[in-house]
Design an enzyme around this catalytic site. Sequence first.
Site, mmCIF file in Angstrom:
data_model
loop_
_atom_site.group_PDB
_atom_site.id
_atom_site.type_symbol
_atom_site.label_atom_id
_atom_site.label_comp_id
_atom_site.label_asym_id
_atom_site.label_seq_id
_atom_site.Cartn_x
_atom_site.Cartn_y
_atom_site.Cartn_z
ATOM 1 N N GLY A 39 12.426 -8.495 1.565
ATOM 2 C CA GLY A 39 13.207 -7.659 0.860
ATOM 3 C C GLY A 39 13.636 -8.130 -0.603
ATOM 4 O O GLY A 39 14.680 -7.597 -1.083
ATOM 5 N N SER A 40 12.870 -8.785 -1.012
ATOM 6 C CA SER A 40 13.079 -9.392 -2.439
ATOM 7 C C SER A 40 13.134 -8.246 -3.395
ATOM 8 O O SER A 40 13.874 -8.188 -4.360
ATOM 9 C CB SER A 40 12.285 -10.544 -2.960
ATOM 10 O OG SER A 40 10.973 -10.419 -3.100
ATOM 11 N N ASN A 41 12.075 -7.286 -3.327
ATOM 12 C CA ASN A 41 11.962 -6.138 -4.164
ATOM 13 C C ASN A 41 13.039 -5.280 -3.880
ATOM 14 O O ASN A 41 13.754 -4.549 -4.826
ATOM 15 C CB ASN A 41 10.544 -5.504 -4.069
ATOM 16 C CG ASN A 41 9.578 -6.230 -4.741
ATOM 17 O OD1 ASN A 41 9.405 -6.074 -5.873
ATOM 18 N ND2 ASN A 41 8.722 -6.873 -3.995
ATOM 19 N N LEU B 240 2.422 3.167 7.890
ATOM 20 C CA LEU B 240 1.863 4.330 7.255
ATOM 21 C C LEU B 240 2.869 5.366 7.229
ATOM 22 O O LEU B 240 3.320 5.789 8.229
ATOM 23 C CB LEU B 240 0.471 4.835 7.915
ATOM 24 C CG LEU B 240 -0.623 5.379 6.985
ATOM 25 C CD1 LEU B 240 -0.832 4.869 5.878
ATOM 26 C CD2 LEU B 240 -1.596 5.981 7.912
ATOM 27 N N ILE B 241 2.988 6.101 5.913
ATOM 28 C CA ILE B 241 3.958 7.008 5.959
ATOM 29 C C ILE B 241 3.418 8.425 6.687
ATOM 30 O O ILE B 241 2.269 8.736 6.610
ATOM 31 C CB ILE B 241 4.340 7.318 4.541
ATOM 32 C CG1 ILE B 241 4.945 6.074 3.848
ATOM 33 C CG2 ILE B 241 5.289 8.511 4.361
ATOM 34 C CD1 ILE B 241 6.304 5.743 4.335
ATOM 35 N N ASN C 210 4.671 3.217 -4.019
ATOM 36 C CA ASN C 210 4.743 1.973 -3.602
ATOM 37 C C ASN C 210 4.265 0.796 -4.434
ATOM 38 O O ASN C 210 3.783 1.073 -5.471
ATOM 39 C CB ASN C 210 3.478 1.990 -2.524
ATOM 40 C CG ASN C 210 3.173 0.651 -1.584
ATOM 41 O OD1 ASN C 210 4.271 -0.143 -1.137
ATOM 42 N ND2 ASN C 210 2.133 0.354 -1.367
ATOM 43 N N HIS D 139 1.783 -2.769 -4.775
ATOM 44 C CA HIS D 139 1.041 -3.452 -4.045
ATOM 45 C C HIS D 139 0.652 -4.816 -4.999
ATOM 46 O O HIS D 139 0.731 -4.600 -6.225
ATOM 47 C CB HIS D 139 -0.188 -2.817 -4.232
ATOM 48 C CG HIS D 139 -1.197 -3.463 -3.224
ATOM 49 N ND1 HIS D 139 -1.414 -3.453 -1.765
ATOM 50 C CD2 HIS D 139 -2.636 -4.151 -3.508
ATOM 51 C CE1 HIS D 139 -2.309 -4.314 -1.136
ATOM 52 N NE2 HIS D 139 -3.017 -4.707 -2.274
ATOM 53 N N ASP E 73 -2.623 2.365 0.179
ATOM 54 C CA ASP E 73 -3.037 1.938 -1.037
ATOM 55 C C ASP E 73 -4.048 2.782 -1.913
ATOM 56 O O ASP E 73 -4.688 2.350 -2.681
ATOM 57 C CB ASP E 73 -3.543 0.485 -0.923
ATOM 58 C CG ASP E 73 -2.548 -0.640 -0.223
ATOM 59 O OD1 ASP E 73 -1.483 -0.314 -0.350
ATOM 60 O OD2 ASP E 73 -3.260 -1.364 0.345
ATOM 61 N N GLU F 249 6.798 -8.295 -10.055
ATOM 62 C CA GLU F 249 7.181 -7.099 -9.412
ATOM 63 C C GLU F 249 8.626 -6.911 -9.572
ATOM 64 O O GLU F 249 9.150 -5.716 -9.988
ATOM 65 C CB GLU F 249 6.900 -7.489 -7.937
ATOM 66 C CG GLU F 249 5.618 -7.435 -7.313
ATOM 67 C CD GLU F 249 5.464 -7.469 -5.980
ATOM 68 O OE1 GLU F 249 4.278 -6.797 -5.523
ATOM 69 O OE2 GLU F 249 6.010 -8.137 -5.391
HETATM 70 C C1 GRF Z 1 5.393 -7.619 -2.023
HETATM 71 O O1 GRF Z 1 4.588 -8.640 -2.659
HETATM 72 C C2 GRF Z 1 4.874 -6.214 -2.341
HETATM 73 O O2 GRF Z 1 3.997 -6.025 -3.456
HETATM 74 C C3 GRF Z 1 4.183 -6.171 -0.920
HETATM 75 O O3 GRF Z 1 5.093 -6.864 -0.129
HETATM 76 C C4 GRF Z 1 5.775 -7.826 -0.675
HETATM 77 C C5 GRF Z 1 7.031 -7.563 -0.508
HETATM 78 O O4 GRF Z 1 8.015 -8.828 -0.738
HETATM 79 N N1 GRF Z 1 3.904 -4.776 -0.762
HETATM 80 P P1 GRF Z 1 9.438 -8.513 -0.752
HETATM 81 O O5 GRF Z 1 9.735 -8.167 0.962
HETATM 82 O O6 GRF Z 1 9.960 -7.564 -1.574
HETATM 83 O O7 GRF Z 1 10.078 -10.194 -1.018
#
Ligand code: GRF
Length: 197
Positions: free
Chosen positions: A11-13, A91-92, A106, A108, A149, A178
Amino acid sequence: MKIAVLASGEGSNFEAIVQATRSGILAAQVVGLVVNRPSAGALKRAERLHVPSMVINPREFSSPKDWDMKMAETLKKWQVDWVVLAGFLALIGPEVLKSYPNRIVNIHPALLPSFGGKGMYGQRVHEAVLAAGEKQSGITIHLVNEEYDRGPIVAQFKTPLGPDETVETLTARIHALEHEHYPRVLNDLITGRIKIG
Ligand code: GRF
């Protein structure tokens, strides 16, 4: 605008997106986090950030359809405008897709259409990029459709690969890319600066 983030992992994003809403980079509110696995580290981040969260585990439903209905129902209850996937490894379903046409995004960790598809996630992506001897990698932000994707690409950002590149160094650089770009591109989408559909 109200956003729900869907995650399966660290969940860093998710955290970068929440912080961006609070610093004014992203003109939206994260109204909730949905994870499909109770072990997702993103749950702890949600607690720390005071974002409501919910586990909707497909294993607890008798069919993929029931899981999809529950996802759609939850997003509707939260009055979500945009659905943001951040490391969501499922998958959604058709009900959620139908409820949010061109409103599901999304990210990637490679340059699609290469190095994507079912089973291509996490370190596997970076391993494949390095094994292929690529000179560059990057990130792809795209709309979500019924295939892994394969939805229309919204934005890509590249990074060159060094001679001593490892999965670890690449993972770290891709994550940094990201965290920097995903909130900004989401803001451009939500405010209509990037036009779609
Ligand atoms: C990210 O690299 C994203 O591109 C991919 O999964 C990873 C998730 O990282 N789909 P985090 O859980 O947000 O740290």
